[in-house]
Design an enzyme around this catalytic site. Structure first.
Site, short mmCIF file in Angstrom:
data_model
loop_
_atom_site.label_atom_id
_atom_site.label_comp_id
_atom_site.label_asym_id
_atom_site.label_seq_id
_atom_site.Cartn_x
_atom_site.Cartn_y
_atom_site.Cartn_z
N CYS A 1 3.38 7.55 -1.70
CA CYS A 1 3.58 6.35 -2.52
C CYS A 1 2.23 5.83 -3.00
CB CYS A 1 4.30 5.29 -1.67
SG CYS A 1 4.44 3.65 -2.41
N HIS A 2 2.23 5.09 -4.11
CA HIS A 2 0.97 4.54 -4.61
C HIS A 2 0.32 3.58 -3.63
CE1 HIS A 2 0.93 6.39 -8.55
NE2 HIS A 2 -0.32 6.00 -8.53
N THR A 3 1.10 2.99 -2.75
CA THR A 3 0.50 2.07 -1.77
C THR A 3 -0.40 2.84 -0.80
OG1 THR A 3 2.41 0.64 -2.03
CG2 THR A 3 1.02 0.25 -0.11
N HIS B 1 3.98 6.02 4.76
CA HIS B 1 4.92 4.99 5.25
C HIS B 1 6.34 5.21 4.74
CE1 HIS B 1 3.66 3.59 1.31
NE2 HIS B 1 4.78 2.88 1.26
N GLU B 2 6.61 6.39 4.13
CA GLU B 2 7.94 6.61 3.54
C GLU B 2 8.55 7.85 4.21
OE1 GLU B 2 9.06 5.82 -1.01
OE2 GLU B 2 8.14 7.78 -0.75
N CYS C 1 14.03 -7.21 13.73
CA CYS C 1 14.25 -7.46 15.16
C CYS C 1 15.54 -8.24 15.40
CB CYS C 1 13.06 -8.21 15.76
SG CYS C 1 13.00 -9.98 15.36
N CYS D 1 13.68 -13.00 15.48
CA CYS D 1 12.57 -13.90 15.14
C CYS D 1 13.07 -14.95 14.14
CB CYS D 1 11.40 -13.13 14.55
SG CYS D 1 11.71 -12.46 12.90
N CYS E 1 14.04 -13.32 10.73
CA CYS E 1 15.33 -12.62 10.75
C CYS E 1 16.50 -13.61 10.87
CB CYS E 1 15.39 -11.63 11.91
SG CYS E 1 14.39 -10.15 11.66
N CYS F 1 10.58 -9.65 8.70
CA CYS F 1 10.59 -9.82 10.16
C CYS F 1 9.16 -10.06 10.66
CB CYS F 1 11.17 -8.56 10.79
SG CYS F 1 11.08 -8.51 12.59
N ARG G 1 4.38 -8.16 13.11
CA ARG G 1 3.55 -8.08 11.89
C ARG G 1 2.06 -8.16 12.21
NH1 ARG G 1 0.85 -7.10 8.51
NH2 ARG G 1 0.94 -7.39 6.27
N CYS H 1 10.85 3.47 1.40
CA CYS H 1 10.07 2.54 0.58
C CYS H 1 10.61 2.41 -0.85
CB CYS H 1 8.59 2.95 0.56
SG CYS H 1 7.57 1.83 -0.42
N ARG I 1 8.34 11.25 -7.45
CA ARG I 1 7.88 11.23 -6.07
C ARG I 1 7.54 12.65 -5.62
NH1 ARG I 1 6.51 6.39 -5.42
NH2 ARG I 1 7.35 5.08 -3.77
N1 LIG Z 1 6.48 -4.72 -3.19
C1 LIG Z 1 6.82 -3.62 -2.54
O1 LIG Z 1 7.54 -3.67 -1.54
C2 LIG Z 1 6.35 -2.29 -3.02
C3 LIG Z 1 5.39 -2.20 -4.00
N2 LIG Z 1 4.98 -0.99 -4.46
C4 LIG Z 1 4.02 -1.01 -5.55
O2 LIG Z 1 4.74 -0.84 -6.76
C5 LIG Z 1 3.88 -0.32 -7.76
C6 LIG Z 1 4.55 0.85 -8.46
O3 LIG Z 1 4.68 1.93 -7.57
P1 LIG Z 1 5.05 3.41 -8.14
O4 LIG Z 1 6.26 3.33 -8.99
O5 LIG Z 1 5.06 4.31 -6.98
O6 LIG Z 1 3.77 3.68 -9.07
P2 LIG Z 1 3.58 4.69 -10.28
O7 LIG Z 1 2.12 4.81 -10.51
O8 LIG Z 1 4.38 5.91 -10.09
O9 LIG Z 1 4.19 3.91 -11.54
C7 LIG Z 1 3.47 2.95 -12.25
C8 LIG Z 1 3.80 3.11 -13.74
O10 LIG Z 1 3.13 2.05 -14.43
C9 LIG Z 1 2.66 2.56 -15.67
N3 LIG Z 1 1.59 1.70 -16.14
C10 LIG Z 1 0.29 1.64 -15.74
N4 LIG Z 1 -0.37 0.69 -16.41
C11 LIG Z 1 0.52 0.13 -17.25
C12 LIG Z 1 0.44 -0.93 -18.21
N5 LIG Z 1 -0.70 -1.58 -18.42
N6 LIG Z 1 1.54 -1.26 -18.90
C13 LIG Z 1 2.71 -0.59 -18.70
N7 LIG Z 1 2.85 0.43 -17.81
C14 LIG Z 1 1.77 0.77 -17.09
C15 LIG Z 1 2.22 3.97 -15.33
O11 LIG Z 1 2.15 4.78 -16.50
C16 LIG Z 1 3.31 4.42 -14.35
O12 LIG Z 1 4.37 5.06 -15.02
C17 LIG Z 1 2.57 0.01 -7.03
O13 LIG Z 1 1.68 -1.06 -7.22
C18 LIG Z 1 2.99 0.10 -5.58
O14 LIG Z 1 1.91 -0.13 -4.71
C19 LIG Z 1 5.52 0.18 -4.01
C20 LIG Z 1 6.47 0.14 -3.05
C21 LIG Z 1 6.92 -1.07 -2.42
N1 LIG Z 2 -1.86 -5.31 2.77
C1 LIG Z 2 -1.93 -5.75 1.39
C2 LIG Z 2 -0.60 -5.93 0.78
C3 LIG Z 2 0.17 -4.66 0.65
C4 LIG Z 2 1.59 -4.99 0.30
O1 LIG Z 2 1.83 -5.87 -0.48
N2 LIG Z 2 2.53 -4.25 0.86
C5 LIG Z 2 3.91 -4.40 0.54
C6 LIG Z 2 4.55 -3.10 0.61
S1 LIG Z 2 3.91 -1.96 -0.52
C7 LIG Z 2 4.78 -0.60 -0.08
O2 LIG Z 2 4.56 0.44 -0.54
C8 LIG Z 2 4.70 -5.23 1.50
O3 LIG Z 2 5.87 -5.07 1.63
N3 LIG Z 2 4.09 -6.12 2.17
C9 LIG Z 2 4.74 -6.94 3.13
C10 LIG Z 2 3.85 -7.13 4.32
O4 LIG Z 2 4.24 -7.85 5.24
O5 LIG Z 2 2.77 -6.53 4.32
C11 LIG Z 2 -2.74 -7.05 1.28
O6 LIG Z 2 -3.06 -7.61 2.32
O7 LIG Z 2 -2.99 -7.43 0.13
#
Ligand SMILES: NC(=O)C1=CN([C@@H]2O[C@H](COP(=O)(O)OP(=O)(O)OC[C@H]3O[C@@H](n4cnc5c(N)ncnc54)[C@H](O)[C@@H]3O)[C@@H](O)[C@H]2O)C=CC1
Ligand SMILES: N[C@@H](CCC(=O)N[C@@H](CSC=O)C(=O)NCC(=O)O)C(=O)O
Length: 359
Positions: free
Chosen positions: A27-29, A49-50, A79, A82, A85, A93, A97, A158, A354
């Site tokens: 993953c990009h993270t 993490h996936e 859990c 907490c 939850c 949760c 953390r 993820c 992916r």
């Molecule tokens: N909040 C959460 O729980 C999670 C967050 N993430 C985050 O989500 C984001 C996306 O993850 P992925 O899909 O795996 O990444 P990815 O890199 O596969 O997809 C990102 C897309 O954004 C496009 N892009 C880049 N710059 C752009 C712009 N200026 N305007 C429009 N499109 C643009 C790219 O061409 C690409 O297709 C990452 O920042 C990742 O860390 C990932 C998993 C969980």
């Molecule tokens: N550790 C970073 C923040 C990273 C982050 O936002 N992680 C996401 C998941 S991204 C998955 O691929 C998230 O779910 N965070 C929840 C959490 O409790 O960390 C920072 O400190 O900026």
């Protein structure tokens, strides 16, 4: 009690489980933390993490899984005890953390060692799936149907729950709503999938790489736009014009603060909701005119799509087994662990929805 595993250097303590990983997504993270932009990134660690795998041993007091169970690893545990939850308002949760963020198990110790140097390694996001074995607290694994293929299920750790859950849990998108998805990588495509399943009437994909449009349309986007085709014109202006005042819901799945602003400002006055999914670099700040919020737009964010893993991941597996949820369609390429650097390169080159490491 300490229970010795078949690998002498890996042990499980009370309420812990040891999992033999079968597959992990990249993953990009993982790349974000590797880049040094994550303020929580602590090294040396085992990233990843996936993941999904098979429980190989359990410590004292483990009640929810037994040896042989198939599990998806959870970077956000559940859990059920907490205040987070119990609130019923969040999936964040809080049980472990603090130690998870420091790269150690709840008792403050680690379970990973570099065989060559004998030095201990830190855990990452409580999972460390770029490794054949993982030790986790019981609350960090979701038990799933053994009939489902584990190589595919790793993606439920993820990307897919994040995008689908952003639609279902965080924004609660309703049938007929209009949606824009900024970023059409694995997470953005999962938002598209979630929006289709929610019955959205219009799903606009936004990406600067038009090569991403074919997959987005296959996943169910109704149209796609490339901001580069509009010169210096802000893409939010284009979207507002295309949609008679803006979208009901917008999602940022890129991780750039500029596109987070565009997504917010593309949401409809009075009711539009914009959801931040992308992870931006340490120290970066979002900005917009407060007037955008005063006039009824709402800015929200989501982690793992608000998914309560132990409860909801088994339901997602069932949905997949019933043919209602796409998972296999995300796997562009499989790699052995020794080719993980190639998987990262292919991800950075935008070649993958992916990449999956198969053990
Ligand atoms: N909040 C959460 O729980 C999670 C967050 N993430 C985050 O989500 C984001 C996306 O993850 P992925 O899909 O795996 O990444 P990815 O890199 O596969 O997809 C990102 C897309 O954004 C496009 N892009 C880049 N710059 C752009 C712009 N200026 N305007 C429009 N499109 C643009 C790219 O061409 C690409 O297709 C990452 O920042 C990742 O860390 C990932 C998993 C969980
Ligand atoms: N550790 C970073 C923040 C990273 C982050 O936002 N992680 C996401 C998941 S991204 C998955 O691929 C998230 O779910 N965070 C929840 C959490 O409790 O960390 C920072 O400190 O900026």
């Amino acid at each position: 009690m300490q229970m010795q595993s078949s690998r002498p250097d890996v042990f499980v303590l009370r309420r812990e489980v040891r999992v033999r990983l079968t597959a992990t997504g990249v993953c990009h993270t993982d790349a974000y933390t590797l880049s040094g932009k994550d303020p929580e990134g602590a090294f040396p660690c085992v990233l990843g993490h996936e993941g999904a795998g098979v429980v190989e041993s359990v410590g004292d007091g483990v009640e929810s899984v037994v040896v042989g169970d198939h599990v998806v690893l959870l970077y956000i545990p559940e859990c059920r005890n907490c205040k987070f939850c119990k609130s019923g308002k969040t999936n964040l949760c809080g049980a472990i953390r603090a130690t998870q963020g420091k790269g150690v198990m709840p008792d403050g110790t680690g379970r990973l060692t570099d065989k060559a140097s004998g030095k201990s390694l830190l855990h990452f996001m409580g999972t460390s799936t770029f490794c054949e074995y993982a030790v986790l607290p019981e609350i960090s694994v979701a038990k799933v149907d053994t009939a489902a293929p584990l190589t595919s299920l790793c993606l439920l750790g993820c990307g897919i729950p994040t995008g689908v859950g952003a639609v279902r849990n965080t924004c609660k998108v309703e049938a007929g709503a209009t949606v824009a998805v900024f970023g059409l990588g694995g997470v953005g495509l999962s938002v598209v999938q979630g929006a289709v399943l929610a019955g959205a009437s219009r799903i606009i994909g936004v990406d600067i790489d038009s090569g991403k449009f074919a997959n987005a349309l296959t996943f169910g986007a109704t149209e796609c736009v490339n901001p580069k085709d509009y010169g210096s014109r802000p893409i939010q202006e284009v979207l507002v014009e295309m949609t008679d005042g803006g979208l009901d819901y917008t999602f940022e799945a890129i991780g750039r603060t500029e596109t987070m602003r565009s997504a917010l400002e593309a949401a409809h006055k009075g009711w539009g909701m914009s959801c931040i999914i992308g992870v931006a670099g340490a120290g970066e700040m979002i900005q917009t005119r407060p007037f955008q919020l005063v006039t009824g737009r709402r800015w929200v964010g989501t982690a793992y799509g608000g998914t309560k893993g132990r409860t909801e991941v088994p339901q997602l597996v069932q949905e997949y087994m019933d043919g209602g949820l796409k998972i296999d369609e995300y796997i562009t390429k499989k790699y052995p662990l020794e080719d993980i650097n190639q998987a990262f390169k292919d991800m950075h080159d935008g070649k993958l929805i992916r990449g999956v490491i198969v053990y």
